[in-house]
Scaffold this motif. Structure first.
Motif, PDB file in Angstrom:
ATOM      1  N   LEU A 105       0.805  -1.223   0.000  1.00  0.00           N
ATOM      2  CA  LEU A 105       0.000   0.000   0.000  1.00  0.00           C
ATOM      3  C   LEU A 105       0.837   1.271   0.000  1.00  0.00           C
ATOM      4  N   LYS A 106       1.993   1.239   0.644  1.00  0.00           N
ATOM      5  CA  LYS A 106       2.828   2.438   0.736  1.00  0.00           C
ATOM      6  C   LYS A 106       4.027   2.393  -0.203  1.00  0.00           C
ATOM      7  N   GLU A 107       4.212   1.253  -0.883  1.00  0.00           N
ATOM      8  CA  GLU A 107       5.316   1.089  -1.830  1.00  0.00           C
ATOM      9  C   GLU A 107       6.674   1.417  -1.201  1.00  0.00           C
ATOM     10  N   VAL A 108       6.903   0.792  -0.035  1.00  0.00           N
ATOM     11  CA  VAL A 108       8.191   0.938   0.663  1.00  0.00           C
ATOM     12  C   VAL A 108       8.794  -0.454   0.868  1.00  0.00           C
ATOM     13  N   ALA A 144      -9.048 -11.854   6.561  1.00  0.00           N
ATOM     14  CA  ALA A 144      -8.341 -10.753   7.237  1.00  0.00           C
ATOM     15  C   ALA A 144      -7.712  -9.811   6.218  1.00  0.00           C
ATOM     16  N   VAL A 145      -7.036 -10.366   5.240  1.00  0.00           N
ATOM     17  CA  VAL A 145      -6.372  -9.556   4.216  1.00  0.00           C
ATOM     18  C   VAL A 145      -7.395  -8.842   3.345  1.00  0.00           C
ATOM     19  N   GLU A 150      -9.873  -3.819   1.758  1.00  0.00           N
ATOM     20  CA  GLU A 150     -11.136  -3.130   1.479  1.00  0.00           C
ATOM     21  C   GLU A 150     -11.250  -1.854   2.309  1.00  0.00           C
ATOM     22  N   ASP A 151     -10.853  -1.949   3.575  1.00  0.00           N
ATOM     23  CA  ASP A 151     -10.891  -0.775   4.448  1.00  0.00           C
ATOM     24  C   ASP A 151      -9.956   0.315   3.917  1.00  0.00           C
ATOM     25  N   TYR A 152      -8.761  -0.098   3.474  1.00  0.00           N
ATOM     26  CA  TYR A 152      -7.805   0.902   2.977  1.00  0.00           C
ATOM     27  C   TYR A 152      -8.310   1.569   1.700  1.00  0.00           C
ATOM     28  N   LYS A 153      -8.935   0.798   0.838  1.00  0.00           N
ATOM     29  CA  LYS A 153      -9.469   1.371  -0.403  1.00  0.00           C
ATOM     30  C   LYS A 153     -10.544   2.413  -0.109  1.00  0.00           C
ATOM     31  N   ILE A 158      -3.837   3.546   6.993  1.00  0.00           N
ATOM     32  CA  ILE A 158      -2.782   2.539   7.050  1.00  0.00           C
ATOM     33  C   ILE A 158      -2.698   1.910   8.444  1.00  0.00           C
ATOM     34  N   GLU A 159      -3.068   2.708   9.472  1.00  0.00           N
ATOM     35  CA  GLU A 159      -3.003   2.188  10.837  1.00  0.00           C
ATOM     36  C   GLU A 159      -4.021   1.082  11.075  1.00  0.00           C
TER      37      GLU A 159
END
Length: 334
Positions: A105-108, A144-145, A150-153, A158-159
């Motif tokens: 999600l953060k591309e790190v 879980a994943v 879905e929540d992030y979208k 991120i937390e």
């Protein structure tokens, strides 16, 4: 699960326990001169490392986690019900999912934070995060994943990744305990979840978090209903104390929850929680039959790794020996 299945492995566990660090072993490390001296104490043990490399990189986790991985791999082979071991290794699987999700999600690059412990390989978990599907993994992990992504979208929080993985970890070990249908394992899981909920709610109250926040972060998989904890928290410390002081481990909690007017120190509470779980392990480790000697051994080796890491970091940073002693986890057999 039949308790008699564990007669053979419990004999092997007794042998493995003789290799655990004693108080005298820890004292040798604590009294050693600097980091090099502490590492000298580890030579000849089952912790294998390149001394010059460790002195240069200060990467203690590499060989400590390697030792833990070896122990878990052996236990998976030895234990009649692998799910007993999985209750503990799942913590690493869900940790790895946190890392992999944040990478995506953060591309790190967070590869250095992955821990190769558990039944599920990192490559399998990585594929789940990439595709959001898996025919191999338990549906609870897949769910879980999916829910975290879905929540992030929707909210870009991120937390929330940590919250989802923590609550699903407890949901997962509750499902394992229910499947095993063993009263002792169920008791261990109840205590783990109930006391983690207590620690979470105390910290949340101190930070003046909302009721909706508690609904999000508390697990509903323990023996004390999540709604009951939230309702008690709304009424104040007295109601929360009353709820928990009716539990089997109330005697240990009374010192910190008994006075409804006093503030609860979260760090002191966590220390008491450690002591409660340690006492639970002490009760079970000498059972001739059943899975508790295996569980107690896992608990002991995890504490050993934690204590060794603490001492090595302390020696590297020239922290006073007495401070390190005070911060150490309970020592097996003491």
């Amino acid at each position: 699960m039949r308790d008699t299945e564990y007669k053979g492995i419990n004999t092997q566990i007794r042998v493995a326990e003789t290799k655990l660090f004693s108080r005298e072993d820890y004292e040798k490390m604590l009294r050693a001169e600097g980091l090099r001296g502490a590492l000298d104490v580890l030579k000849g043990t089952d912790y294998y490392f390149d001394e010059q490399e460790v002195l240069h990189t200060k990467n203690f986790d590499q060989f400590l986690m390697a030792r833990l991985q070896t122990v878990y791999d052996e236990l998976f082979e030895m234990t009649p019900n692998r799910e007993v071991v999985e209750i503990y290794t799942l913590r690493y699987s869900y940790h790895n999912l946190k890392v992999l999700l944040k990478q995506k999600l953060k591309e790190v690059d967070l590869e250095h934070l992955l821990i190769p412990i558990g039944k599920e390989s990192i490559s399998t978990l990585r594929n789940l995060v990439k595709t959001e599907q898996s025919e191999i993994l338990d549906p609870i992990i897949v769910e879980a994943v999916q829910h975290a992504l879905e929540d992030y979208k929707t909210f870009e929080r991120i937390e929330a990744i940590d919250v989802y993985m923590d609550t699903y970890y407890y949901k997962h070990i509750r499902a394992i305990a229910d499947e095993l249908n063993n009263a002792t394992i169920s008791k261990v899981v109840d205590v783990m979840i109930d006391l983690d909920n207590l620690s979470t709610v105390i910290r949340s109250l101190n930070q003046q978090k909302s009721r909706s926040f508690l609904h999000t972060v508390l697990s509903s998989s323990g023996s004390i209903a999540k709604q009951a904890i939230i309702d008690a928290a709304d009424q104040g410390k007295g109601a929360l104390s009353e709820l928990y002081l009716s539990q089997p481990y109330a005697k240990e909690l009374d010192a910190i929850l008994g006075d409804s007017r006093a503030e609860i120190n979260p760090m002191m509470l966590d220390r008491i929680i450690e002591e409660i779980i340690d006492e639970l392990m002490d009760e079970g480790k000498y059972q001739a039959f059943g899975p508790m000697p295996v569980v107690a051994y896992i608990f002991a080796i995890e504490k050993e790794v934690t204590n060794i890491r603490l001492i090595l970091v302390g020696k590297d940073n020239q922290i006073d020996d007495q401070i390190l002693r005070e911060r150490m986890r309970p020592i097996y057999g003491s």
